[in-house]
Design an enzyme around this catalytic site. Structure first.
Site, PDB file in Angstrom:
ATOM      1  N   GLY A 142     -21.629   3.423  20.600  1.00 46.31           N
ATOM      2  CA  GLY A 142     -21.501   3.347  19.152  1.00 46.31           C
ATOM      3  C   GLY A 142     -20.341   4.196  18.674  1.00 46.31           C
ATOM      4  O   GLY A 142     -20.141   5.309  19.169  1.00 46.31           O
ATOM      5  N   ARG A 189      -8.286   5.086  15.565  1.00 48.94           N
ATOM      6  CA  ARG A 189      -9.688   5.296  15.923  1.00 48.94           C
ATOM      7  C   ARG A 189      -9.832   5.602  17.410  1.00 48.94           C
ATOM      8  O   ARG A 189     -10.635   6.428  17.818  1.00 48.94           O
ATOM      9  CB  ARG A 189     -10.523   4.074  15.541  1.00 48.94           C
ATOM     10  CG  ARG A 189     -10.734   3.939  14.041  1.00 48.94           C
ATOM     11  CD  ARG A 189     -11.841   2.940  13.727  1.00 48.94           C
ATOM     12  NE  ARG A 189     -11.511   1.592  14.127  1.00 48.94           N
ATOM     13  CZ  ARG A 189     -10.818   0.730  13.389  1.00 48.94           C
ATOM     14  NH1 ARG A 189     -10.345   1.121  12.210  1.00 48.94           N
ATOM     15  NH2 ARG A 189     -10.581  -0.488  13.816  1.00 48.94           N
ATOM     16  N   ARG A 230     -23.893  -6.790  25.238  1.00 46.20           N
ATOM     17  CA  ARG A 230     -22.974  -5.682  25.510  1.00 46.20           C
ATOM     18  C   ARG A 230     -23.594  -4.403  24.958  1.00 46.20           C
ATOM     19  O   ARG A 230     -23.905  -4.326  23.770  1.00 46.20           O
ATOM     20  CB  ARG A 230     -21.619  -5.920  24.835  1.00 46.20           C
ATOM     21  CG  ARG A 230     -20.631  -4.751  24.994  1.00 46.20           C
ATOM     22  CD  ARG A 230     -19.456  -4.884  24.032  1.00 46.20           C
ATOM     23  NE  ARG A 230     -18.708  -6.100  24.258  1.00 46.20           N
ATOM     24  CZ  ARG A 230     -17.954  -6.691  23.327  1.00 46.20           C
ATOM     25  NH1 ARG A 230     -17.888  -6.199  22.114  1.00 46.20           N
ATOM     26  NH2 ARG A 230     -17.293  -7.795  23.617  1.00 46.20           N
ATOM     27  N   HIS A 238     -16.802   3.942  29.484  1.00 47.08           N
ATOM     28  CA  HIS A 238     -15.773   4.516  30.348  1.00 47.08           C
ATOM     29  C   HIS A 238     -16.290   5.764  31.057  1.00 47.08           C
ATOM     30  O   HIS A 238     -15.583   6.355  31.860  1.00 47.08           O
ATOM     31  CB  HIS A 238     -14.525   4.880  29.531  1.00 47.08           C
ATOM     32  CG  HIS A 238     -14.001   3.763  28.701  1.00 47.08           C
ATOM     33  ND1 HIS A 238     -14.277   3.629  27.365  1.00 47.08           N
ATOM     34  CD2 HIS A 238     -13.245   2.696  29.038  1.00 47.08           C
ATOM     35  CE1 HIS A 238     -13.694   2.534  26.898  1.00 47.08           C
ATOM     36  NE2 HIS A 238     -13.070   1.950  27.893  1.00 47.08           N
ATOM     37  N   ASP A 260     -19.368  -8.615  17.687  1.00 49.22           N
ATOM     38  CA  ASP A 260     -19.305  -7.159  17.652  1.00 49.22           C
ATOM     39  C   ASP A 260     -20.327  -6.621  16.661  1.00 49.22           C
ATOM     40  O   ASP A 260     -20.641  -7.269  15.660  1.00 49.22           O
ATOM     41  CB  ASP A 260     -17.911  -6.691  17.226  1.00 49.22           C
ATOM     42  CG  ASP A 260     -16.912  -6.739  18.355  1.00 49.22           C
ATOM     43  OD1 ASP A 260     -17.337  -6.767  19.522  1.00 49.22           O
ATOM     44  OD2 ASP A 260     -15.694  -6.761  18.083  1.00 49.22           O
ATOM     45  N   MET A 261     -20.835  -5.428  16.933  1.00 53.56           N
ATOM     46  CA  MET A 261     -21.736  -4.756  16.011  1.00 53.56           C
ATOM     47  C   MET A 261     -20.948  -3.721  15.224  1.00 53.56           C
ATOM     48  O   MET A 261     -20.072  -3.042  15.777  1.00 53.56           O
ATOM     49  CB  MET A 261     -22.891  -4.091  16.763  1.00 53.56           C
ATOM     50  CG  MET A 261     -24.011  -3.606  15.879  1.00 53.56           C
ATOM     51  SD  MET A 261     -24.811  -4.901  14.914  1.00 53.56           S
ATOM     52  CE  MET A 261     -25.819  -5.704  16.175  1.00 53.56           C
TER      53      MET A 261
END
Length: 303
Positions: free
Chosen positions: A183, A283, A179, A222, A129-130
């Site tokens: 952000g 979040r 991926r 999405h 993950d970033m």
């Protein structure tokens, strides 16, 4: 809400709210995560599983996170869920010790190596993950180190950063799993687009680079428009289903996930689990007001 112990207590104690939490979070245990991955498989959806936690400043907690992933991979293999990368795992390097002073990068790399080897042993993959922009270079350097032994380790790039188009070009090579997401961290104007429309345009520009490349794009969105654009770009570049995939979060647009899977597309669902579920849930609420309205309605419901 993410800092409210009162709200967390309310959510944990109210049966109706617990059922809503389960829409977005698999649960706290390894068994919960494995079970949800199995449920997704019944509708031909793939999964990537994230053990929740980040910004670890305790070496013991970093080791605990590593061990949680090792336990998870063993359980997935025992459930027959790891063949052909059907269920993989996603790692946050900050949860594995990246922030532990000057030795943080080495500690996170060592922990990630243990996880990658365990994933290789059971026949699946890992994606890094970033996180926020201050860790991008360190994360990509760790990616390069890991790919020397496990070239299938996936990268995550965030379209709202100005640098991401260049990073896409660097990572669009043969076999490279990337991926692409918009952000989620609050970033300054000096490094990231602030306007939603500009972020979306940057996403499309990055997606064009990845679809034209020789790697394996993972379209994490999405947004119906971006999902449609991804399909058009895949057709334009002669990509067949299976040479790229769509990724969505657990509980977000599940009907669309199933629709894409039934159409023959590869669809991977991001499954979060673990004791640190509350911050993640808040979040998700903050990112999408419709999720927050859904959740608050459920909290207000009786019976």
């Amino acid at each position: 809400m993410s800092r409210s112990t009162t709200m967390r207590d309310t959510i944990e104690k109210a049966p109706v709210s617990r059922s809503v939490v389960q829409r977005f979070v698999a649960g706290e245990s390894t068994a919960n995560a494995v079970a949800v991955a199995g449920e997704l498989a019944a509708t031909n959806r793939l999964a990537t599983i994230d053990y929740l936690g980040e910004d670890t400043l305790d070496p013991e907690m970093a080791a605990h996170t590593r061990d949680a992933y090792l336990e998870l991979l063993t359980a997935l293999a025992e459930a027959g869920a790891t063949s052909d990368g059907r269920v993989e795992v996603s790692l946050k390097l900050s949860a594995l010790g990246q922030a532990l002073g000057r030795d943080g990068d080495r500690i996170a790399l060592d922990n990630a190596r243990r996880i990658c080897q365990a994933a290789a042993n059971v026949g699946t993959t890992v994606t890094l993950d970033m996180e926020d922009h201050t860790t991008t270079d360190a994360t990509l350097e760790t990616l390069r180190e890991l790919r020397q032994d496990w070239p299938w380790v996936g990268a995550v790039l965030q379209s709202y950063l100005y640098r991401t188009e260049a990073d896409c070009r660097d990572l669009a090579g043969e076999g490279s799993r990337v991926r692409l997401c918009k952000g989620t961290y609050r970033e300054p104007e000096s490094v990231a687009y602030q306007d939603k429309a500009e972020v979306d345009k940057a996403y499309v520009r990055c997606l064009k680079i990845l679809m034209a490349g020789e790697g394996y794009p993972m379209v994490a969105s999405h947004d119906p428009r971006l999902v449609e654009i991804a399909g058009v770009l895949a057709d334009r570049h002669g990509r067949r289903p299976g040479s790229y995939e769509y990724q969505m979060l657990l509980g977000i647009r599940p009907d669309e996930q199933v629709r894409l899977a039934e159409r023959g597309e590869r669809v991977r669902v991001y499954i979060p689990y673990g004791e640190e579920w509350y911050g993640y849930l808040m979040r998700r609420m903050a990112e999408r007001p419709s999720n927050l309205r859904f959740f608050l309605r459920a909290l207000a419901t009786r019976g």
